[in-house]
Design a protein around this motif. Structure first.
Motif, mmCIF file in Angstrom:
data_model
loop_
_atom_site.group_PDB
_atom_site.id
_atom_site.type_symbol
_atom_site.label_atom_id
_atom_site.label_comp_id
_atom_site.label_asym_id
_atom_site.label_seq_id
_atom_site.Cartn_x
_atom_site.Cartn_y
_atom_site.Cartn_z
ATOM 1 N N ALA A 27 0.809 -1.222 0.000
ATOM 2 C CA ALA A 27 0.000 0.000 0.000
ATOM 3 C C ALA A 27 0.840 1.269 0.000
ATOM 4 O O ALA A 27 0.396 2.303 -0.509
ATOM 5 C CB ALA A 27 -0.931 0.007 1.210
ATOM 6 N N HIS A 28 2.054 1.189 0.554
ATOM 7 C CA HIS A 28 2.797 2.435 0.765
ATOM 8 C C HIS A 28 4.174 2.509 0.131
ATOM 9 O O HIS A 28 4.713 3.606 -0.006
ATOM 10 C CB HIS A 28 2.948 2.689 2.271
ATOM 11 N N GLY A 29 4.779 1.376 -0.238
ATOM 12 C CA GLY A 29 6.146 1.468 -0.710
ATOM 13 C C GLY A 29 6.467 0.735 -1.995
ATOM 14 O O GLY A 29 7.485 0.999 -2.621
ATOM 15 N N ALA A 30 5.640 -0.184 -2.373
ATOM 16 C CA ALA A 30 5.960 -1.016 -3.536
ATOM 17 C C ALA A 30 5.845 -0.233 -4.838
ATOM 18 O O ALA A 30 4.980 0.627 -4.989
ATOM 19 C CB ALA A 30 5.033 -2.228 -3.581
ATOM 20 N N GLN A 31 6.731 -0.587 -5.755
ATOM 21 C CA GLN A 31 6.678 -0.043 -7.116
ATOM 22 C C GLN A 31 6.270 -1.193 -8.029
ATOM 23 O O GLN A 31 7.046 -2.107 -8.281
ATOM 24 C CB GLN A 31 8.056 0.491 -7.529
ATOM 25 N N PHE A 32 5.043 -1.152 -8.506
ATOM 26 C CA PHE A 32 4.540 -2.212 -9.373
ATOM 27 C C PHE A 32 4.817 -1.865 -10.824
ATOM 28 O O PHE A 32 4.695 -0.700 -11.222
ATOM 29 C CB PHE A 32 3.035 -2.412 -9.154
ATOM 30 N N PRO A 33 5.152 -2.870 -11.642
ATOM 31 C CA PRO A 33 5.427 -2.582 -13.052
ATOM 32 C C PRO A 33 4.193 -2.114 -13.827
ATOM 33 O O PRO A 33 4.316 -1.392 -14.807
ATOM 34 C CB PRO A 33 5.960 -3.901 -13.604
ATOM 35 N N GLN A 85 5.734 -12.241 -9.170
ATOM 36 C CA GLN A 85 5.322 -11.676 -10.455
ATOM 37 C C GLN A 85 4.804 -10.256 -10.294
ATOM 38 O O GLN A 85 5.068 -9.393 -11.130
ATOM 39 C CB GLN A 85 4.263 -12.544 -11.129
ATOM 40 N N ALA A 86 4.081 -9.997 -9.223
ATOM 41 C CA ALA A 86 3.528 -8.661 -9.004
ATOM 42 C C ALA A 86 4.627 -7.614 -8.886
ATOM 43 O O ALA A 86 4.500 -6.508 -9.415
ATOM 44 C CB ALA A 86 2.665 -8.650 -7.738
ATOM 45 N N LEU A 87 5.707 -7.952 -8.201
ATOM 46 C CA LEU A 87 6.767 -6.980 -7.959
ATOM 47 C C LEU A 87 7.806 -6.920 -9.074
ATOM 48 O O LEU A 87 8.398 -5.872 -9.308
ATOM 49 C CB LEU A 87 7.452 -7.280 -6.622
ATOM 50 N N SER A 88 8.000 -8.033 -9.778
ATOM 51 C CA SER A 88 9.042 -8.062 -10.801
ATOM 52 C C SER A 88 8.504 -7.959 -12.226
ATOM 53 O O SER A 88 9.235 -7.574 -13.131
ATOM 54 C CB SER A 88 9.853 -9.355 -10.681
ATOM 55 N N GLY A 89 7.258 -8.356 -12.421
ATOM 56 C CA GLY A 89 6.701 -8.423 -13.768
ATOM 57 C C GLY A 89 7.109 -9.692 -14.498
ATOM 58 O O GLY A 89 6.730 -9.907 -15.642
ATOM 59 N N ASP A 90 7.863 -10.561 -13.845
ATOM 60 C CA ASP A 90 8.369 -11.807 -14.443
ATOM 61 C C ASP A 90 7.433 -12.967 -14.105
ATOM 62 O O ASP A 90 7.331 -13.356 -12.944
ATOM 63 C CB ASP A 90 9.769 -12.080 -13.898
#
Length: 113
Positions: A27-33, A85-90
């Motif tokens: 909610a506060h720090g992740a950078q999603f692709p 997958q959510a965080l890397s896009g892989d």
């Protein structure tokens, strides 16, 4: 077997704390692709919470070893593949999700039976 059930109860509590920490990060720090990454992360986190709660019930079933192992390993495989997958896009480890989902279903059945 009471000690074994208590171990899974502790694991469920630690897993729930981890789910809450990941929810805060998402909610506060992740950078999603992309937007799909955020959706996958939220889905993984929801299942992480639900199955952490299920682990709390393991001490009350007739086969705590089976139920606990199935729920813990299923949660790990299912949620980790989505989080990754959510965080890397892989999507390379996405094939683990159906295996984890199957283990979760068996874990719920072990709780019921």
């Amino acid at each position: 077997m009471a000690g074994l059930g208590a171990a899974f109860r502790r694991l469920g509590a630690l897993s729930g704390a981890g789910a809450l920490g990941l929810a805060s990060y998402g909610a506060h720090g992740a950078q999603f692709p992309d937007a799909y990454g955020k959706e996958l992360f939220d889905k993984a986190n929801k299942h992480h919470f639900i199955h952490s709660l299920a682990l709390l019930g393991v001490p009350h079933c007739r086969k705590p070893l089976w139920a606990g192992l199935l729920l813990a390993s299923g949660t790990t495989l299912f949620c980790t593949s989505f989080y990754y997958q959510a965080l890397s896009g892989d999507p390379s480890i996405q094939t683990l999700a159906p295996v984890g989902g199957g283990l979760l279903i068996l874990g719920w059945l072990a709780l019921a039976l």
